[in-house]
Design an enzyme around this catalytic site. Structure first.
Site, PDB file in Angstrom:
ATOM      1  N   ASP A 405       0.655  -1.333   0.099  1.00 19.65           N
ATOM      2  CA  ASP A 405      -0.298  -0.146   0.107  1.00 19.65           C
ATOM      3  C   ASP A 405       1.178   1.387  -0.221  1.00 19.65           C
ATOM      4  O   ASP A 405       2.372   1.163   0.258  1.00 19.65           O
ATOM      5  CB  ASP A 405      -1.015  -0.160   1.407  1.00 19.65           C
ATOM      6  CG  ASP A 405      -2.170   0.758   0.998  1.00 19.65           C
ATOM      7  OD1 ASP A 405      -2.426   1.589   0.344  1.00 19.65           O
ATOM      8  OD2 ASP A 405      -2.571   1.772   2.000  1.00 19.65           O
ATOM      9  N   GLU A 408       2.597   4.544  -4.205  1.00 15.91           N
ATOM     10  CA  GLU A 408       2.325   5.534  -5.604  1.00 15.91           C
ATOM     11  C   GLU A 408       3.815   6.002  -5.506  1.00 15.91           C
ATOM     12  O   GLU A 408       4.098   6.923  -6.865  1.00 15.91           O
ATOM     13  CB  GLU A 408       1.169   6.947  -5.286  1.00 15.91           C
ATOM     14  CG  GLU A 408      -0.024   6.481  -5.530  1.00 15.91           C
ATOM     15  CD  GLU A 408      -0.060   5.358  -4.250  1.00 15.91           C
ATOM     16  OE1 GLU A 408      -1.106   3.955  -4.494  1.00 15.91           O
ATOM     17  OE2 GLU A 408       0.238   5.353  -2.666  1.00 15.91           O
ATOM     18  N   ASP A 483      -9.151   3.468  -2.635  1.00 15.19           N
ATOM     19  CA  ASP A 483      -9.974   3.892  -1.538  1.00 15.19           C
ATOM     20  C   ASP A 483     -11.331   4.721  -1.945  1.00 15.19           C
ATOM     21  O   ASP A 483     -11.614   5.768  -2.446  1.00 15.19           O
ATOM     22  CB  ASP A 483      -8.865   4.650  -0.401  1.00 15.19           C
ATOM     23  CG  ASP A 483      -8.003   4.667   0.212  1.00 15.19           C
ATOM     24  OD1 ASP A 483      -7.505   2.949   0.577  1.00 15.19           O
ATOM     25  OD2 ASP A 483      -7.410   4.990   0.595  1.00 15.19           O
TER      26      ASP A 483
END
Length: 798
Positions: A405, A408, A483
């Site tokens: 997670d 990015e 999300d």
């Protein structure tokens, strides 16, 4: 941001006239008077690479996206000089290069235009960073449609849209929001019912404009790097998707348990809460294979540690969960807490593995543990070190999967939500700034994680899931769409995102069922479950901020619907597993938008809701509250209503009535759907029969069934079973032939065959050319039991 209007500024530079041409094997080089070189490489007769440089030479040719294990080769290549252009011919395409300005025209062999340059390649110097902003514009024809580009939260047909590719943490994103977590700079164009693809392999921030700013122009551009794109010709969309998927690579077979239902929340702790959740699934008989531990399992959010207050003996807990059929998946983020007493931090510091700013200090940013440094996963030495960190989690404790997670990479409390652009990266020996490495950072983290989990899980198969990804990430990892929000709009978005990801090469994807942010109503959760079980990755996940989101958090009706649909998914596991096999071996997407299924039908070009699951199941979710049914479009062919058995002809819109515990599901006539008995987890039961649901058709149809040991690598040694079922229906008879490949010994002995839509009364049954006597065969109405190794079943009517 660069706009398309700026493409016309006089500051833009263009290639001038061609001064020389040379051919080297599969490549042709075009040199211009102003130092531009265009290299056209024919990889296959329908796959051509276009690579431009403005400096008179090419930099090192390196890509993280391209699967180097794929072989390429063409049947025919010919270069011809004409008066005003050069022409490259293959056995499927004609490519013309203008002598005056390098503009490209691509046609089929009948000279029908497939794609043509408008302004073509042009560029402007990037005075802030050096290098060029590289641009390409193509003619967009009336009626042309565009698809792909990964998990964009917009209408499936991108005509009239502009999208941005820059991996970004977008909590609670909304419809049409740009950019999102993933970067897949690949689109499919459809014009005159012929499909082509463009893969713009450039990891800088890229933009695509599909005739939004200028009505008859589609353009794409990048803030640095090369104009480097691959053109793929169909003419079928299936050909384009398959070629792209081969080009960027496919995963290995996942263990079957990863296709079961997964349960996740931020966060399940302490251990007693985890056991409460898993026990409740078994008590309610809702199948479930995986339980996830979010960041709170760690000691102060330090990766590769455990909070011993919450989880005093993780090895014992993981082993006991496994005994009950639950595989444990844990989260690992890229941010490593700056803490001189933390062993992971100390190792990376000693080995100089963290990303640095341009002037030398380590990149520092705040994430969950506080101030962190971040490994440079573009350095192969760092990836090797990172892989080794998984030894304890996988080998010793017994964790079965890892969830990456925040990769990015996400950084809190800074304007761009990520690294400063001056951060330096190794980029596998091609040093660069974060401007170039940003979009592939998450993929390289997932790659390093995959290599570690695979090493320590062996001889079992690894399971990785990532939030951020670039083209080619599917070789290492599954993914989810980030999300999302508990809203009806997001249910619509999730449906489109999965279809889009599937035709963008990343098949093993799902959304957070029920929505991550906010709290769904029971009805919304039920409708999301009904859709989510038809997505390759199937997981409920929530932030927990607004209440619980387990199936029993709602009323009894929602529990029953969840049980019904999750049980249906477990029945369909052999069908889904076979879908994966076709994806991995043949590049066939597991979910097929209607336009993919029938591009000849213009009605499919703007359909968003319906999709084909595998080859024979049509799914149409309910996307509005209080629905008693919905209007939907049935594509070409004849389809059986799964719930009623009614046969309906396609190429039309119709109203389908459904109850709360149903969504419209149709089975293509002639389809043979394999089903397992319902299990509470993969491998729970030993069973002696597998059901084949056979749907009658007047004519021929092929279906497939792939099976292996459901984990491990023996399938690579030929220990698999692949059955091709050929259905041939006639007015008063049907014939099913089975052709088997592989050396895997299937553990069950017989098929239970359920015949649907049979238009005649059964008179005689022949098995492998021998008439079956009444006392040797079980036959009841339309149900027949037969040896699994049959080669031909022949049923005739009265």
């Amino acid at each position: 941001m660069i706009t398309n209007t700026e493409l016309e500024y006089k500051g833009d530079l263009y290639p001038t006239a061609v001064s020389s041409v040379q051919q080297e094997a599969d490549s042709v080089f075009f040199h211009t008077d102003n130092n531009v070189i265009l290299k056209i490489t024919v990889l296959r007769d329908s796959l051509i690479r276009f690579r431009y440089t403005t400096k008179g030479y090419f930099s090192n040719d390196f890509s993280y996206a391209i699967d180097k294990s794929q072989s390429h080769g063409y049947n025919f290549l010919e270069l011809i000089e004409q008066k005003t252009f050069y022409q490259i011919n293959t056995s499927k395409l004609i490519c013309r290069v203008s002598k005056t300005d390098l503009k490209i025209l691509l046609t089929d062999l009948d000279n029908n235009v497939i794609l043509e340059d408008e302004l073509g390649f042009h560029w402007e110097e990037n005075y802030n960073f050096g290098g060029n902003i590289v641009k390409m514009s193509k003619v967009s024809h009336d009626g042309e449609s565009y698809y792909g580009l990964g998990d964009k939260a917009s209408h499936s047909n991108l005509k009239g849209k502009r999208v941005e590719n820059w991996a970004m943490d977008q909590y609670a994103f909304h419809k049409d929001q740009e950019p999102l977590y993933k970067v897949v700079p690949f689109y499919i164009g459809l014009h005159n019912r012929k499909a082509y693809g463009i893969f713009f392999d450039n990891t800088f921030r890229t933009n695509f404009d599909f005739a939004q700013e200028r009505r008859n122009v589609t353009s794409f551009w990048a803030e640095g790097g090369e104009m480097n794109y691959y053109f793929i010709y169909g003419p079928q969309m299936a050909d384009v998707v398959t070629t792209y998927t081969h080009l960027t690579g496919k995963p290995e077979m996942p263990p079957m348990w990863t296709l079961g239902y997964h349960q996740c929340k931020w966060s399940y702790y302490p251990e007693s809460k985890v056991r409460e959740i898993t026990s409740k699934f078994r008590e309610l008989q809702i199948p479930c294979d995986a339980i996830y531990l979010d960041i709170d399992y760690m000691d102060g959010f330090r990766c590769f540690t455990w909070n011993k207050e919450y989880f005093p003996d993780p090895k014992k807990m993981v082993a006991e969960l496994a005994e009950d059929g639950f595989k444990t998946v844990v989260i690992i983020d890229p941010g490593i807490k700056i803490d001189k007493d933390y062993w992971v931090y100390k190792e990376a510091l000693e080995k100089d593995y963290f990303c640095k700013r341009a002037d030398g200090p380590y990149m520092k940013g705040k994430v969950w543990p506080g101030e962190c440094n971040f490994p440079d996963y573009t350095n192969p030495e760092v990836r090797e070190w990172w892989a080794g960190l998984f030894r304890e989690l996988i080998s010793d404790i017994g964790v079965k999967g890892v969830w990456n997670d925040m990769n990015e990479p996400a950084v809190m409390e800074v304007p761009g939500k990520t690294f400063p652009m001056d951060v330096r990266h190794d980029y596998d020996g091609n040093p660069c700034s974060h401007r170039k490495a940003h979009n592939i950072y998450g993929t390289q983290m997932a790659r390093a994680t995959y290599e570690g989990v695979k090493r320590f899980a062996y001889p079992k198969r690894p399971f990785i899931i990532t939030r951020s990804a670039y083209s080619g990430a599917q070789r290492y990892t599954s993914s989810w769409t980030g999300d999302n929000v508990a809203s009806w709009e997001h249910l619509w978005i999730a449906n489109i995102q999965m279809q889009r990801m599937s035709i963008s090469g990343m098949g093993f994807t799902g959304s957070d069922i029920g929505g991550f942010a906010e709290q769904p109503s029971g009805e919304l959760y039920a409708r999301w479950i009904q859709l989510g079980v038809f997505h390759p990755f199937c997981r409920t996940h929530s932030s927990g901020d607004h209440g619980d989101q387990e199936p029993w958090s709602f009323d009894e009706e929602v529990i029953d619907i969840t049980r019904k649909f999750v049980s249906l998914r477990y029945q369909l596991l052999p069908y889904l597993y076979t879908m994966f096999y076709e994806y991995i071996n043949d590049g066939v997407p597991m979910l097929k938008p209607l336009v993919y299924f029938d591009q000849e039908d213009p009605q499919t070009h703007y359909r968003t809701d319906e999709f084909i699951f595998g080859n024979h199941i049509l799914v149409c979710p309910i996307l509005e509250p209080n629905a008693q049914g919905r209007r939907m479009y049935l594509p070409v062919g004849n389809w059986y209503n799964y719930w009623t058995g009614e046969l309906v002809s396609g190429k039309k819109e119709l109203w389908v009535k459904t109850d709360y515990d149903q969504i419209p599901i149709f089975i293509k006539e002639g389809g043979i759907i394999p089903k397992y008995p319902v299990q509470q987890y993969v491998g729970e039961l030993k069973f002696d029969e597998v059901t084949l649901e056979v749907y009658y058709k007047l004519g021929k149809e092929k279906s497939f069934l792939y099976e292996d040991a459901q984990d491990g690598y023996d399938y690579n040694k030929g220990r698999y079973s692949f059955s091709t079922f050929t259905f041939n229906g006639k007015e008063n008879q049907l014939i099913i032939q089975q052709h088997k490949e592989g050396k895997f010994e299937i553990p069950y002995s017989k098929f239970k065959i359920n015949l649907h839509g049979l238009p005649f009364q059964v008179k005689t049954i022949y098995i492998d050319n021998e008439r079956a006597a009444a006392d040797t065969i079980q036959f009841n109405g339309n149900t027949l039991f037969i040896d699994k190794d049959f080669t031909e079943l022949h049923i005739t009517g009265a």
